[in-house]
Design a protein around this motif. Sequence first.
Motif, PDB file in Angstrom:
ATOM      1  N   ASN A 129     -24.745   6.606 -24.350  1.00  0.00           N
ATOM      2  CA  ASN A 129     -24.740   7.571 -25.445  1.00  0.00           C
ATOM      3  C   ASN A 129     -24.386   8.940 -24.894  1.00  0.00           C
ATOM      4  OD1 ASN A 129     -26.823   5.374 -26.439  1.00  0.00           O
ATOM      5  ND2 ASN A 129     -25.960   6.385 -28.234  1.00  0.00           N
ATOM      6  N   ARG A 130     -23.840   9.783 -25.771  1.00  0.00           N
ATOM      7  CA  ARG A 130     -23.333  11.104 -25.396  1.00  0.00           C
ATOM      8  C   ARG A 130     -24.255  12.202 -25.925  1.00  0.00           C
ATOM      9  NH1 ARG A 130     -17.656  11.325 -27.854  1.00  0.00           N
ATOM     10  NH2 ARG A 130     -17.493  13.160 -26.534  1.00  0.00           N
ATOM     11  N   PRO A 131     -25.020  12.851 -25.032  1.00  0.00           N
ATOM     12  CA  PRO A 131     -25.921  13.924 -25.472  1.00  0.00           C
ATOM     13  C   PRO A 131     -25.218  15.088 -26.147  1.00  0.00           C
ATOM     14  CG  PRO A 131     -26.506  13.215 -23.260  1.00  0.00           C
ATOM     15  CD  PRO A 131     -25.200  12.532 -23.619  1.00  0.00           C
ATOM     16  N   ILE A 132     -23.934  15.265 -25.923  1.00  0.00           N
ATOM     17  CA  ILE A 132     -23.195  16.377 -26.510  1.00  0.00           C
ATOM     18  C   ILE A 132     -22.977  16.204 -28.025  1.00  0.00           C
ATOM     19  CG2 ILE A 132     -20.861  15.495 -26.111  1.00  0.00           C
ATOM     20  CD1 ILE A 132     -20.114  18.343 -25.174  1.00  0.00           C
ATOM     21  N   ILE A 133     -23.115  14.991 -28.528  1.00  0.00           N
ATOM     22  CA  ILE A 133     -22.901  14.709 -29.950  1.00  0.00           C
ATOM     23  C   ILE A 133     -24.177  15.045 -30.730  1.00  0.00           C
ATOM     24  CG2 ILE A 133     -22.358  12.879 -31.632  1.00  0.00           C
ATOM     25  CD1 ILE A 133     -19.984  13.638 -29.811  1.00  0.00           C
ATOM     26  N   SER A 134     -24.025  15.700 -31.861  1.00  0.00           N
ATOM     27  CA  SER A 134     -25.174  16.230 -32.614  1.00  0.00           C
ATOM     28  C   SER A 134     -26.167  15.155 -33.063  1.00  0.00           C
ATOM     29  CB  SER A 134     -24.692  17.043 -33.819  1.00  0.00           C
ATOM     30  OG  SER A 134     -23.966  16.216 -34.706  1.00  0.00           O
ATOM     31  N   THR A 135     -25.734  13.921 -33.248  1.00  0.00           N
ATOM     32  CA  THR A 135     -26.645  12.856 -33.700  1.00  0.00           C
ATOM     33  C   THR A 135     -27.314  12.111 -32.546  1.00  0.00           C
ATOM     34  OG1 THR A 135     -24.866  11.227 -33.781  1.00  0.00           O
ATOM     35  CG2 THR A 135     -25.312  12.476 -35.831  1.00  0.00           C
ATOM     36  N   TYR A 136     -27.104  12.557 -31.329  1.00  0.00           N
ATOM     37  CA  TYR A 136     -27.580  11.850 -30.142  1.00  0.00           C
ATOM     38  C   TYR A 136     -29.059  11.467 -30.222  1.00  0.00           C
ATOM     39  CZ  TYR A 136     -29.198  11.244 -25.323  1.00  0.00           C
ATOM     40  OH  TYR A 136     -29.799  10.780 -24.187  1.00  0.00           O
ATOM     41  N   HIS A 137     -29.938  12.444 -30.462  1.00  0.00           N
ATOM     42  CA  HIS A 137     -31.381  12.156 -30.461  1.00  0.00           C
ATOM     43  C   HIS A 137     -31.761  11.165 -31.567  1.00  0.00           C
ATOM     44  CE1 HIS A 137     -32.458  14.777 -27.205  1.00  0.00           C
ATOM     45  NE2 HIS A 137     -31.726  15.730 -27.742  1.00  0.00           N
ATOM     46  N   ASP A 138     -31.167  11.312 -32.740  1.00  0.00           N
ATOM     47  CA  ASP A 138     -31.428  10.361 -33.822  1.00  0.00           C
ATOM     48  C   ASP A 138     -30.898   8.969 -33.471  1.00  0.00           C
ATOM     49  OD1 ASP A 138     -32.726  12.214 -35.430  1.00  0.00           O
ATOM     50  OD2 ASP A 138     -30.891  12.759 -36.516  1.00  0.00           O
ATOM     51  N   ASP A 139     -29.723   8.915 -32.841  1.00  0.00           N
ATOM     52  CA  ASP A 139     -29.137   7.631 -32.456  1.00  0.00           C
ATOM     53  C   ASP A 139     -30.028   6.903 -31.448  1.00  0.00           C
ATOM     54  OD1 ASP A 139     -26.997   8.286 -34.089  1.00  0.00           O
ATOM     55  OD2 ASP A 139     -25.645   8.792 -32.436  1.00  0.00           O
ATOM     56  N   ILE A 140     -30.519   7.642 -30.445  1.00  0.00           N
ATOM     57  CA  ILE A 140     -31.401   7.033 -29.436  1.00  0.00           C
ATOM     58  C   ILE A 140     -32.707   6.589 -30.096  1.00  0.00           C
ATOM     59  CG2 ILE A 140     -32.775   7.477 -27.347  1.00  0.00           C
ATOM     60  CD1 ILE A 140     -29.845   7.199 -26.702  1.00  0.00           C
ATOM     61  N   ARG A 141     -33.288   7.458 -30.912  1.00  0.00           N
ATOM     62  CA  ARG A 141     -34.549   7.133 -31.579  1.00  0.00           C
ATOM     63  C   ARG A 141     -34.399   5.878 -32.445  1.00  0.00           C
ATOM     64  NH1 ARG A 141     -39.366   8.591 -33.490  1.00  0.00           N
ATOM     65  NH2 ARG A 141     -39.807   8.561 -35.708  1.00  0.00           N
ATOM     66  N   ASN A 142     -33.331   5.805 -33.218  1.00  0.00           N
ATOM     67  CA  ASN A 142     -33.098   4.636 -34.073  1.00  0.00           C
ATOM     68  C   ASN A 142     -32.916   3.370 -33.247  1.00  0.00           C
ATOM     69  OD1 ASN A 142     -33.332   6.155 -36.399  1.00  0.00           O
ATOM     70  ND2 ASN A 142     -31.125   6.519 -36.567  1.00  0.00           N
ATOM     71  N   PHE A 143     -32.218   3.478 -32.112  1.00  0.00           N
ATOM     72  CA  PHE A 143     -32.053   2.320 -31.239  1.00  0.00           C
ATOM     73  C   PHE A 143     -33.412   1.863 -30.710  1.00  0.00           C
ATOM     74  CE2 PHE A 143     -31.816   0.446 -27.025  1.00  0.00           C
ATOM     75  CZ  PHE A 143     -30.978  -0.629 -27.265  1.00  0.00           C
ATOM     76  N   HIS A 181     -20.801   2.581 -35.231  1.00  0.00           N
ATOM     77  CA  HIS A 181     -22.086   2.535 -35.931  1.00  0.00           C
ATOM     78  C   HIS A 181     -22.948   3.770 -35.671  1.00  0.00           C
ATOM     79  CE1 HIS A 181     -21.091  -1.495 -37.144  1.00  0.00           C
ATOM     80  NE2 HIS A 181     -20.884  -1.829 -35.892  1.00  0.00           N
ATOM     81  N   THR A 182     -22.833   4.332 -34.489  1.00  0.00           N
ATOM     82  CA  THR A 182     -23.552   5.562 -34.168  1.00  0.00           C
ATOM     83  C   THR A 182     -22.581   6.518 -33.488  1.00  0.00           C
ATOM     84  OG1 THR A 182     -24.308   4.644 -32.069  1.00  0.00           O
ATOM     85  CG2 THR A 182     -25.824   4.467 -33.917  1.00  0.00           C
ATOM     86  N   ALA A 183     -22.596   7.764 -33.920  1.00  0.00           N
ATOM     87  CA  ALA A 183     -21.605   8.743 -33.459  1.00  0.00           C
ATOM     88  C   ALA A 183     -21.657   8.992 -31.963  1.00  0.00           C
ATOM     89  CB  ALA A 183     -21.783  10.049 -34.224  1.00  0.00           C
ATOM     90  N   SER A 184     -22.837   8.897 -31.356  1.00  0.00           N
ATOM     91  CA  SER A 184     -22.945   9.219 -29.924  1.00  0.00           C
ATOM     92  C   SER A 184     -22.677   8.031 -29.001  1.00  0.00           C
ATOM     93  CB  SER A 184     -24.339   9.778 -29.626  1.00  0.00           C
ATOM     94  OG  SER A 184     -25.327   8.784 -29.747  1.00  0.00           O
ATOM     95  N   HIS A 185     -22.453   6.848 -29.556  1.00  0.00           N
ATOM     96  CA  HIS A 185     -22.264   5.645 -28.741  1.00  0.00           C
ATOM     97  C   HIS A 185     -20.915   5.671 -28.015  1.00  0.00           C
ATOM     98  CE1 HIS A 185     -21.670   1.133 -28.226  1.00  0.00           C
ATOM     99  NE2 HIS A 185     -22.750   1.418 -27.518  1.00  0.00           N
ATOM    100  N   ALA A 186     -20.938   5.215 -26.763  1.00  0.00           N
ATOM    101  CA  ALA A 186     -19.725   5.089 -25.962  1.00  0.00           C
ATOM    102  C   ALA A 186     -19.896   3.891 -25.042  1.00  0.00           C
ATOM    103  CB  ALA A 186     -19.478   6.367 -25.159  1.00  0.00           C
ATOM    104  N   GLY A 187     -18.846   3.561 -24.314  1.00  0.00           N
ATOM    105  CA  GLY A 187     -18.922   2.427 -23.399  1.00  0.00           C
ATOM    106  C   GLY A 187     -18.269   2.734 -22.072  1.00  0.00           C
ATOM    107  N   ILE A 188     -18.817   2.147 -21.013  1.00  0.00           N
ATOM    108  CA  ILE A 188     -18.213   2.217 -19.688  1.00  0.00           C
ATOM    109  C   ILE A 188     -17.457   0.904 -19.489  1.00  0.00           C
ATOM    110  CG2 ILE A 188     -18.594   2.383 -17.197  1.00  0.00           C
ATOM    111  CD1 ILE A 188     -21.231   3.860 -17.845  1.00  0.00           C
ATOM    112  N   PHE A 189     -16.139   0.999 -19.423  1.00  0.00           N
ATOM    113  CA  PHE A 189     -15.263  -0.156 -19.269  1.00  0.00           C
ATOM    114  C   PHE A 189     -14.721  -0.211 -17.848  1.00  0.00           C
ATOM    115  CE2 PHE A 189     -15.122   0.768 -23.752  1.00  0.00           C
ATOM    116  CZ  PHE A 189     -14.983  -0.459 -24.378  1.00  0.00           C
ATOM    117  N   THR A 190     -14.525  -1.415 -17.330  1.00  0.00           N
ATOM    118  CA  THR A 190     -13.839  -1.615 -16.056  1.00  0.00           C
ATOM    119  C   THR A 190     -12.633  -2.488 -16.350  1.00  0.00           C
ATOM    120  OG1 THR A 190     -15.957  -1.545 -14.910  1.00  0.00           O
ATOM    121  CG2 THR A 190     -14.079  -2.385 -13.670  1.00  0.00           C
TER     122      THR A 190
END
Length: 167
Positions: A49-63, A111-120
Amino acid sequence: MDKDTSVTTASIIDNEDVTHTLHPEWIVRGRLQLSAFALQPGETYISVNRPIISTYHDDIRNFILSHPSFIADGGKYNLAKMNVGKIRAIEINAGGNTLNADVEVEARAMHTASHAGIFTRVEGKNIKAGQTIKVEKQEKGVSSDDILIELRLALLSMSTMECCMLA
């Protein structure tokens, strides 16, 4: 890092940080384990998740609320914090050779604005567990599991653990 409401969910810059929510089983005697960064069968990326995105705390809390097994003692939860530029700079080695592998952090904000992925990726293809990857200078190819272990070791070494209260 301060939240920037002008940041789009698509652009992730090198000086950003991302966090990976940690299950209590991935922390043993206060130390983060390699299992924290393991891909599950069929997965192609590690969720962050990306702390820079305004919904970050809500996204983490909901998860956390929808996955209560991530709650540790006393209503706390843990995060691994990593820098995007350092993630992108990870080099993958196999058989003494540096592979032409890319480690990328990309927005996955369906589904959540702050979600991201680490791809290889090797040659533009996402790496999954249990594959044989054909590479130059390796007649038999390389196990994707070896590539992913290199990634996990690199992520583990750069991670800073943070303990947070579920409010």
